[in-house]
Design a protein around this motif. Structure first.
Motif, PDB file in Angstrom:
ATOM      1  N   SER A 174      56.036  31.686  -0.337  1.00  7.28           N
ATOM      2  CA  SER A 174      56.108  32.142   1.056  1.00  7.28           C
ATOM      3  C   SER A 174      57.450  32.813   1.261  1.00  7.28           C
TER       4      SER A 174
ATOM      5  N   SER B 126      47.112  41.164   2.018  1.00  5.01           N
ATOM      6  CA  SER B 126      48.371  41.774   2.472  1.00  5.01           C
ATOM      7  C   SER B 126      48.977  42.617   1.351  1.00  5.01           C
TER       8      SER B 126
ATOM      9  N   THR C 138      47.824  32.282   0.621  1.00  9.02           N
ATOM     10  CA  THR C 138      47.233  31.573   1.761  1.00  9.02           C
ATOM     11  C   THR C 138      46.242  32.508   2.450  1.00  9.02           C
ATOM     12  N   ASP C 139      45.499  31.960   3.403  1.00  8.92           N
ATOM     13  CA  ASP C 139      44.537  32.788   4.133  1.00  8.92           C
ATOM     14  C   ASP C 139      45.229  33.966   4.818  1.00  8.92           C
ATOM     15  N   LYS C 140      46.420  33.716   5.342  1.00 10.20           N
ATOM     16  CA  LYS C 140      47.159  34.766   6.028  1.00 10.20           C
ATOM     17  C   LYS C 140      47.671  35.823   5.055  1.00 10.20           C
ATOM     18  N   GLN C 141      47.950  35.422   3.818  1.00  6.03           N
ATOM     19  CA  GLN C 141      48.482  36.353   2.823  1.00  6.03           C
ATOM     20  C   GLN C 141      47.392  37.163   2.135  1.00  6.03           C
ATOM     21  N   GLN C 142      46.158  36.688   2.220  1.00  2.00           N
ATOM     22  CA  GLN C 142      45.039  37.383   1.574  1.00  2.00           C
ATOM     23  C   GLN C 142      44.954  38.823   2.083  1.00  2.00           C
TER      24      GLN C 142
END
Length: 223
Positions: free
Chosen positions: A90, A55, A49-53
């Protein structure tokens, strides 16, 4: 009392030495009937996801998942256009909850060696006479519950949810076609997903085709 305490210490030492922290994972897997019987040679790509990019933690978990998928014949690629399948997942943990546990304390409840002493008096026509006495007695010791120990701790729930999509069918049908889904959950005193991640990932992905629910126990040092 010393003998009883020695026995308890010995048992505790054996227990601690022989047991590493254990993770119990509740797993649910839902493989689709359209999941290919033979995965050998097929490629997959991760879909963060955008948040995981970007990381580093996400990439660490992705690498662990890839290890189990590759053992089952799949090959990881970074080319989204040519990949046969896509993997999304997730993970995280919930806020802690407080739990209180009570356990019995064991010890000597009676018996053993006792010591008595004192002074005795005798009265007569010649006056008063007295003398000291002492002695020990022994009875077989008895053991049992002598009290209760109460422990309060904070417990956290960790989760991992994952899906596999057939990308070639998804392109043809212009919608995401999910061919596999897995969910897992564990509870413990660790407030982070990372320390138990390898055990939870292994619990979900080691038997990819095994449908249904099960509990998987694993020691942290063996994951």
């Amino acid at each position: 009392m010393r003998i009883w305490g020695s026995v308890l210490c010995a048992l505790l030492a054996v227990t601690v030495a022989g047991c590493a922290p254990k993770v119990r994972t509740d797993v649910n897997r839902f493989p689709s009937t359209s999941l290919p019987t033979n995965l050998e040679g097929k490629t997959f790509v991760f879909m963060p996801t955008d948040k995981q990019q970007g990381s580093l933690e996400y990439e660490s978990h992705a690498a662990a998942i890839a290890t189990f998928l590759e053992k089952q014949g799949l090959h990881r690629t970074n080319d989204e256009k040519t990949a046969d399948d896509a993997v999304a997942f997730s993970y995280g943990q919930s806020g802690g909850r407080t739990e209180t546990h009570s356990s019995p304390l064991y010890g000597q409840t009676g018996g053993g060696t006792s010591y008595t002493s004192g002074t005795g008096y005798a009265y007569g026509s010649g006056g008063t006479a007295y003398g000291s006495y002492s002695g020990t007695t022994y009875t077989q010791p008895t053991y049992g519950v002598v009290g209760t120990s109460t422990e309060t701790r904070t417990v956290y729930t960790r989760f991992l949810d994952a899906e596999i999509y057939d990308m070639r069918r998804s392109v043809v049908e212009n919608k995401l076609i999910r061919v596999w889904e897995g969910k897992s959950m564990s509870s413990g005193t660790s407030s982070s997903f990372a320390p138990v991640s390898k055990c939870m990932i292994r619990a979900v992905f080691e038997n990819l085709r095994k449908a249904g629910s099960e509990q998987v126990d694993a020691q942290v040092d063996q994951c």
